[in-house]
Design a protein around this motif. Structure first.
Motif, mmCIF file in Angstrom:
data_model
loop_
_atom_site.group_PDB
_atom_site.id
_atom_site.type_symbol
_atom_site.label_atom_id
_atom_site.label_comp_id
_atom_site.label_asym_id
_atom_site.label_seq_id
_atom_site.Cartn_x
_atom_site.Cartn_y
_atom_site.Cartn_z
ATOM 1 N N ARG A 158 0.674 43.771 83.191
ATOM 2 C CA ARG A 158 1.094 45.176 83.165
ATOM 3 C C ARG A 158 -0.032 46.088 83.645
ATOM 4 N NH1 ARG A 158 3.282 43.005 78.492
ATOM 5 N NH2 ARG A 158 5.582 42.988 78.441
ATOM 6 N N GLU A 159 -1.259 45.806 83.184
ATOM 7 C CA GLU A 159 -2.403 46.611 83.606
ATOM 8 C C GLU A 159 -2.662 46.436 85.096
ATOM 9 O OE1 GLU A 159 -5.867 48.813 84.123
ATOM 10 O OE2 GLU A 159 -4.202 48.961 82.704
ATOM 11 N N GLY A 160 -2.576 45.232 85.593
ATOM 12 C CA GLY A 160 -2.821 45.002 87.006
ATOM 13 C C GLY A 160 -1.811 45.701 87.894
ATOM 14 N N VAL A 161 -0.538 45.639 87.527
ATOM 15 C CA VAL A 161 0.509 46.297 88.316
ATOM 16 C C VAL A 161 0.365 47.812 88.233
ATOM 17 C CG1 VAL A 161 2.990 46.660 88.528
ATOM 18 C CG2 VAL A 161 2.099 44.356 88.154
ATOM 19 N N ALA A 162 0.080 48.319 87.025
ATOM 20 C CA ALA A 162 -0.103 49.769 86.868
ATOM 21 C C ALA A 162 -1.272 50.262 87.720
ATOM 22 C CB ALA A 162 -0.333 50.112 85.397
ATOM 23 N N ALA A 163 -2.374 49.527 87.711
ATOM 24 C CA ALA A 163 -3.540 49.922 88.503
ATOM 25 C C ALA A 163 -3.221 49.912 89.998
ATOM 26 C CB ALA A 163 -4.703 48.985 88.206
ATOM 27 N N PHE A 164 -2.424 48.931 90.416
ATOM 28 C CA PHE A 164 -2.024 48.860 91.835
ATOM 29 C C PHE A 164 -1.229 50.100 92.233
ATOM 30 C CE2 PHE A 164 1.206 47.702 95.001
ATOM 31 C CZ PHE A 164 0.400 47.270 96.039
ATOM 32 N N HIS A 165 -0.267 50.475 91.412
ATOM 33 C CA HIS A 165 0.566 51.636 91.743
ATOM 34 C C HIS A 165 -0.225 52.939 91.645
ATOM 35 C CE1 HIS A 165 4.264 49.479 92.334
ATOM 36 N NE2 HIS A 165 4.247 48.946 91.117
ATOM 37 N N GLU A 166 -1.179 52.984 90.745
ATOM 38 C CA GLU A 166 -1.964 54.203 90.553
ATOM 39 C C GLU A 166 -3.196 54.238 91.453
ATOM 40 O OE1 GLU A 166 -2.776 54.290 86.354
ATOM 41 O OE2 GLU A 166 -0.639 54.114 85.858
ATOM 42 N N ARG A 167 -3.381 53.207 92.244
ATOM 43 C CA ARG A 167 -4.488 53.121 93.196
ATOM 44 C C ARG A 167 -5.838 53.316 92.493
ATOM 45 N NH1 ARG A 167 -2.172 56.201 98.644
ATOM 46 N NH2 ARG A 167 -0.255 54.955 98.802
ATOM 47 N N ARG A 168 -6.031 52.561 91.448
ATOM 48 C CA ARG A 168 -7.292 52.594 90.701
ATOM 49 C C ARG A 168 -7.721 51.174 90.380
ATOM 50 N NH1 ARG A 168 -6.103 51.024 85.617
ATOM 51 N NH2 ARG A 168 -4.024 51.494 84.768
ATOM 52 N N ALA A 169 -8.955 51.032 89.957
ATOM 53 C CA ALA A 169 -9.440 49.716 89.554
ATOM 54 C C ALA A 169 -8.793 49.324 88.226
ATOM 55 C CB ALA A 169 -10.949 49.731 89.406
ATOM 56 N N PRO A 170 -8.318 48.092 88.104
ATOM 57 C CA PRO A 170 -7.715 47.671 86.837
ATOM 58 C C PRO A 170 -8.765 47.529 85.740
ATOM 59 C CG PRO A 170 -7.853 45.820 88.337
ATOM 60 C CD PRO A 170 -8.267 47.030 89.121
ATOM 61 N N ARG A 171 -8.313 47.739 84.510
ATOM 62 C CA ARG A 171 -9.186 47.584 83.355
ATOM 63 C C ARG A 171 -8.739 46.348 82.570
ATOM 64 N NH1 ARG A 171 -8.322 53.199 83.893
ATOM 65 N NH2 ARG A 171 -6.455 53.059 82.596
ATOM 66 N N PHE A 172 -9.114 45.190 83.094
ATOM 67 C CA PHE A 172 -8.736 43.933 82.452
ATOM 68 C C PHE A 172 -9.591 43.706 81.217
ATOM 69 C CE2 PHE A 172 -7.602 42.809 86.979
ATOM 70 C CZ PHE A 172 -6.230 42.849 86.766
ATOM 71 N N GLY A 173 -8.983 43.166 80.163
ATOM 72 C CA GLY A 173 -9.743 42.981 78.925
ATOM 73 C C GLY A 173 -9.563 41.633 78.252
ATOM 74 N N TRP A 174 -8.852 40.706 78.909
ATOM 75 C CA TRP A 174 -8.587 39.422 78.256
ATOM 76 C C TRP A 174 -9.872 38.617 78.081
ATOM 77 C CZ3 TRP A 174 -9.284 34.302 79.690
ATOM 78 C CH2 TRP A 174 -8.616 33.322 78.938
ATOM 79 N N THR A 175 -10.033 38.036 76.925
ATOM 80 C CA THR A 175 -11.096 37.062 76.674
ATOM 81 C C THR A 175 -10.456 35.842 76.019
ATOM 82 O OG1 THR A 175 -11.604 38.060 74.518
ATOM 83 C CG2 THR A 175 -12.923 38.773 76.419
ATOM 84 N N PRO A 176 -11.007 34.659 76.217
ATOM 85 C CA PRO A 176 -10.406 33.457 75.638
ATOM 86 C C PRO A 176 -10.315 33.558 74.117
ATOM 87 C CG PRO A 176 -12.096 32.902 77.236
ATOM 88 C CD PRO A 176 -12.210 34.366 77.001
ATOM 89 N N PRO A 177 -9.173 33.215 73.551
ATOM 90 C CA PRO A 177 -9.064 33.223 72.086
ATOM 91 C C PRO A 177 -10.040 32.230 71.472
ATOM 92 C CG PRO A 177 -6.897 33.028 73.131
ATOM 93 C CD PRO A 177 -7.920 32.830 74.199
ATOM 94 N N ALA A 178 -10.512 32.556 70.290
ATOM 95 C CA ALA A 178 -11.412 31.634 69.584
ATOM 96 C C ALA A 178 -10.685 30.325 69.282
ATOM 97 C CB ALA A 178 -11.909 32.270 68.291
ATOM 98 N N ALA A 179 -11.402 29.221 69.403
ATOM 99 C CA ALA A 179 -10.814 27.917 69.105
ATOM 100 C C ALA A 179 -10.436 27.859 67.638
ATOM 101 C CB ALA A 179 -11.800 26.812 69.436
ATOM 102 N N PRO A 180 -9.283 27.249 67.315
ATOM 103 C CA PRO A 180 -8.860 27.158 65.911
ATOM 104 C C PRO A 180 -9.800 26.298 65.108
ATOM 105 C CG PRO A 180 -7.424 25.822 67.336
ATOM 106 C CD PRO A 180 -8.330 26.597 68.252
#
Length: 255
Positions: A233-255
């Motif tokens: 959603r962030e990537g598509v929104a950034a594309f339409h808004e012509r701005r750099a995306p603000r990605f924030g995903w980090t790997p979940p901690a191992a159980p």
């Protein structure tokens, strides 16, 4: 004199591991082979680090294994500490880039091939010397080399033990780019900077898939991460808004 070691330098989201063994053209000692997986474990668990660069000190990548400690490597065969370090590098969860100057031979070539990408200076030289030394290259290492450059090119390197120049390494697919030495650092900085800005979810998933480590269950997990993370959603929104995306995903901690 500085002792042989692996030195880690972190700048922003990029960690650089420098192979350093003054006087031995950065040959890897047993202690250095053992230290590499430990360093990689720490960098993999550090959420601030998104890309790792592997390079050598003083204009040389790595001249191979320190043959002064040959007996320890020979006794272990495919279970050697060198193969263990290579495998840990190959399965490292984040993107890895080998920045190669000068000699990249034997164990050095082994490490470069285990990285995701290889960028070389024009003076780089690559070689796989077991036939010159009466050794048998480990099976995991040989298979990885053949997958990268194809059976015929791998056999040529293995049969002859000859050094090949950077331009030939580029032609056979051993390296991805060749640049003048003066331009190498800027190119590596630019490339790693771009990778660090991309969605780390996309990058991590792509690495697993390309490397053949994502089975059906793992693919379902990755697609689930896309749904819950908001990255798309962030990537598509950034594309339409012509701005750099603000990605924030980090790997979940191992159980």
């Amino acid at each position: 004199m500085v002792d042989a070691d692996l030195v880690v330098e972190v700048t922003g989201a990029v960690a650089t591991v420098v192979i350093r063994n003054p006087g031995r053209r950065n040959a890897m000692t047993p202690a250095m082979w053992r230290r590499l997986p430990v360093l990689l474990d720490g960098l993999e668990s550090d959420p601030a680090v998104r890309v790792v660069v592997l390079t050598g000190a003083d204009g040389t990548f790595c001249a191979g294994a320190d043959l002064g400690d040959l007996d320890e490597l020979l006794a272990a065969g495919d279970g050697s500490i060198a193969v263990a370090a290579e495998e840990r590098l190959a399965t490292f969860a984040k993107p890895t880039v080998a920045a190669v100057r000068g000699a990249c031979v034997g164990g050095g070539c082994q490490l470069a091939v285990a990285c995701d990408l290889r960028i070389a200076a024009a003076d780089a030289r690559f070689g796989v010397p077991p036939a010159r030394l009466g050794l048998v290259y480990p099976a995991p290492t040989t298979h990885r080399l053949a997958r990268l450059i194809g059976p015929a090119a791998a056999k040529h390197l293995l049969f002859t033990g000859e050094l090949v120049a950077a331009e030939r390494a580029l032609r056979i697919g051993l390296v991805d780019e060749v640049l003048p030495d003066a331009d190498l650092a800027a190119r590596v900085d630019g490339l790693t900077g771009v990778i660090a800005e991309r969605s780390q979810l996309s990058v991590a998933a792509a690495k697993e898939i390309v490397d053949g480590r994502a089975d059906e269950e793992r693919m379902a997990w990755w697609h689930g991460q896309v749904r819950v993370s908001g990255e798309a959603r962030e990537g598509v929104a950034a594309f339409h808004e012509r701005r750099a995306p603000r990605f924030g995903w980090t790997p979940p901690a191992a159980p």
